[in-house]
Scaffold this active site. Structure first.
Site, short mmCIF file in Angstrom:
data_model
loop_
_atom_site.label_atom_id
_atom_site.label_comp_id
_atom_site.label_asym_id
_atom_site.label_seq_id
_atom_site.Cartn_x
_atom_site.Cartn_y
_atom_site.Cartn_z
N ALA A 72 0.86 -1.19 0.00
CA ALA A 72 0.00 0.00 0.00
C ALA A 72 0.89 1.24 0.00
CB ALA A 72 -0.90 0.00 1.24
N GLY A 117 4.14 4.10 3.35
CA GLY A 117 3.87 2.85 2.65
C GLY A 117 3.84 1.71 3.65
N LYS A 118 3.25 0.60 3.28
CA LYS A 118 3.30 -0.61 4.12
C LYS A 118 2.89 -1.78 3.25
CE LYS A 118 3.58 -0.98 8.61
NZ LYS A 118 4.72 -0.65 9.42
N GLY A 119 3.48 -2.93 3.50
CA GLY A 119 3.13 -4.08 2.69
C GLY A 119 3.44 -5.37 3.40
#
Ligand code: NAD
Length: 428
Positions: A72, A117-119
């Site tokens: 994301a 961001g993050k994933g």
């Protein structure tokens, strides 16, 4: 305008706040404290992009499993997206989106030139062998290759991933790009472009935030008692530094429970989660208490540094500490936050307290781009400076607008993001 939701208006905790729900609520609440174009707030409620990929893995026995991975990317108005990659069964597009929003605020409150961001991959890393984790990570890096990069999106370790995972990710990306590009991820081992002090940084910043809060409320660290839930990377480093600086750490816990000594524990002698998992209860201490009870101890400073959603509407009235410093991400639910504020408990928010991690990640990115490694001493000196600057910026909002610390941190972050958006304009 400064409105604060009353306890009655606060939502019940039965949903235990998903990261996205909390992140959106906090954004809406912060928006009431700043004069920002509503169009900017609307844009910030939505991620720029959420990438979903399939990650096939050949298991050691030759069979094939397919996992789902996400990245994301919330907002990049101030610079490349930045945030962790987690391997956990509950990773989802929604969770990554909420966590990516938190990263946007965290980077902005620290004034770092990054967005959020993050994933991660929806997988239980404990069922994978090391070889399988390496293959999974390399394939994930390839699937994300178009959307990451030192000037686009820079992942880091998170739950279920570590420095070795980042080294594999960097190697896979670099092999495909045809050159070594250490700045594609942070949190790497120092031998391949990682920064000294990165691992300790979130605990160090949590300790700095606690120290500054104690000072702000006219107390003396040498007369301060501290309880730390979660004796992992964040909790143990924070506890040890606070002890070094004169505080008395009376209780620490891990997932199995807590130990309590009103006279103070020798926290340097207790192994961290990394050094010896779940060793807290094996230590000599006068009392053993539960993880629920450690939160309610009558101490000056409480540091929840384990998991999210531990201070809820159910126990917020029983929190006896005067200052809560959020070492973990999201330990206080939205409803609990309101109760604590009404009770006059100061909550130093996660986006400020544990931001040492992303701050030293920023230093790592600078070192990688410049191909020049910093000494540990320089890292810690610059981290201290960044923390004190961010602390002063947030404190100014607390004092000028009479805000709670979390609202003040959001105001600082939101103002910076909104100003950048207004200056850049909306295309087309
Ligand atoms: P860690 O795995 O090193 O340690 C976690 C500790 O919490 C362990 O002692 C574990 O036994 C304990 N624990 C786990 N579940 C628990 C529970 N339900 N109740 C009580 N204790 C429990 O993790 P960490 O890296 O220290 O991360 C802790 C928190 O800090 C997380 O919320 C994480 O998102 C956040 N955080 C970590 C970093 C980082 O870079 N390490 C940076 C910012 C924020």
């Amino acid at each position: 305008m400064t409105t604060t939701p009353t306890q009655q208006e606060a939502e019940p905790d039965d949903d235990l706040d998903s990261a996205l729900v909390t992140a959106r609520r906090q954004l809406e609440r912060a928006a009431t404290h700043v004069d920002v174009d509503p169009g900017v707030i609307e844009r910030l409620k939505h991620p720029t992009k959420v990438q979903q990929v399939s990650v096939p893995l050949e298991r050691d026995d030759g069979s094939v499993d397919v996992f789902t991975g996400y990245r994301a990317q919330h907002d990049d108005v101030r610079g490349p997206y930045k945030g962790g990659l987690r391997y956990h069964p509950e990773v989802s597009a929604e969770e990554c989106t909420g966590l990516s929003m938190w990263m946007t605020w965290k980077c902005a409150v620290m004034d770092l030139p990054f967005g959020g961001g993050k994933g991660g991959i929806s997988v239980d890393p404990k069922v994978l062998t090391e070889d399988e984790t390496e293959r999974l990570t390399r394939r994930f890096a390839e699937e994300l290759r178009d959307v990451v990069g030192p000037t686009k999106d820079v992942p880091a370790p998170d739950m279920g991933t570590d420095a070795q995972t980042m080294a594999w990710f960097m190697d896979a990306y670099s092999m495909q790009q045809g050159e070594t590009i250490p700045g594609v991820v942070t949190g790497k081992p120092p031998v391949v472009g990682g920064s000294y002090g990165r691992e300790e940084a979130p605990g160090r910043s949590t300790a700095i935030a606690a120290r500054e809060a104690v000072d702000y409320y006219d107390r003396d660290l040498s007369n301060t008692t501290v309880a730390v839930q979660g004796f992992g990377s964040v909790g143990a480093n924070a506890a040890r530094l606070l002890e070094d600086w004169g505080a008395t750490v009376v209780a620490v816990s891990d997932v199995n429970g807590a130990i309590y000594d009103p006279g103070g524990l020798a926290v340097h002698e207790i192994p961290t989660h990394e050094e010896e998992p779940e060793a807290v209860l094996a230590q000599d201490a006068p009392e053993t208490i539960s993880n629920a009870a450690i939160l309610e101890l009558d101490v000056d400073v409480l540091i929840p540094a384990a998991v999210g959603n531990v201070i809820t509407a159910d126990n917020a009235d029983a929190i006896a500490a005067d200052i809560v410093v959020e070492g973990a991400n999201g330990p206080t639910t939205f409803a609990a936050d309101t109760i604590l504020e009404e009770r006059g408990v100061a909550v130093i928010p996660d986006i400020l307290a544990n931001a040492g991690g992303v701050t030293v990640s920023y230093f790592e990115w600078l070192q990688d781009i410049n191909r020049r490694q910093w000494t540990l001493e320089r890292v810690n000196t610059e981290l201290e400076e960044h923390m004190l600057e961010a602390w002063a910026d947030v404190r100014e909002e607390v004092e000028e607008k009479d805000l709670a610390w979390r609202d003040a941190a959001y105001v600082v972050a939101l103002s910076r993001i909104a100003e950048a958006k207004a200056t850049r304009g909306l295309w087309p």
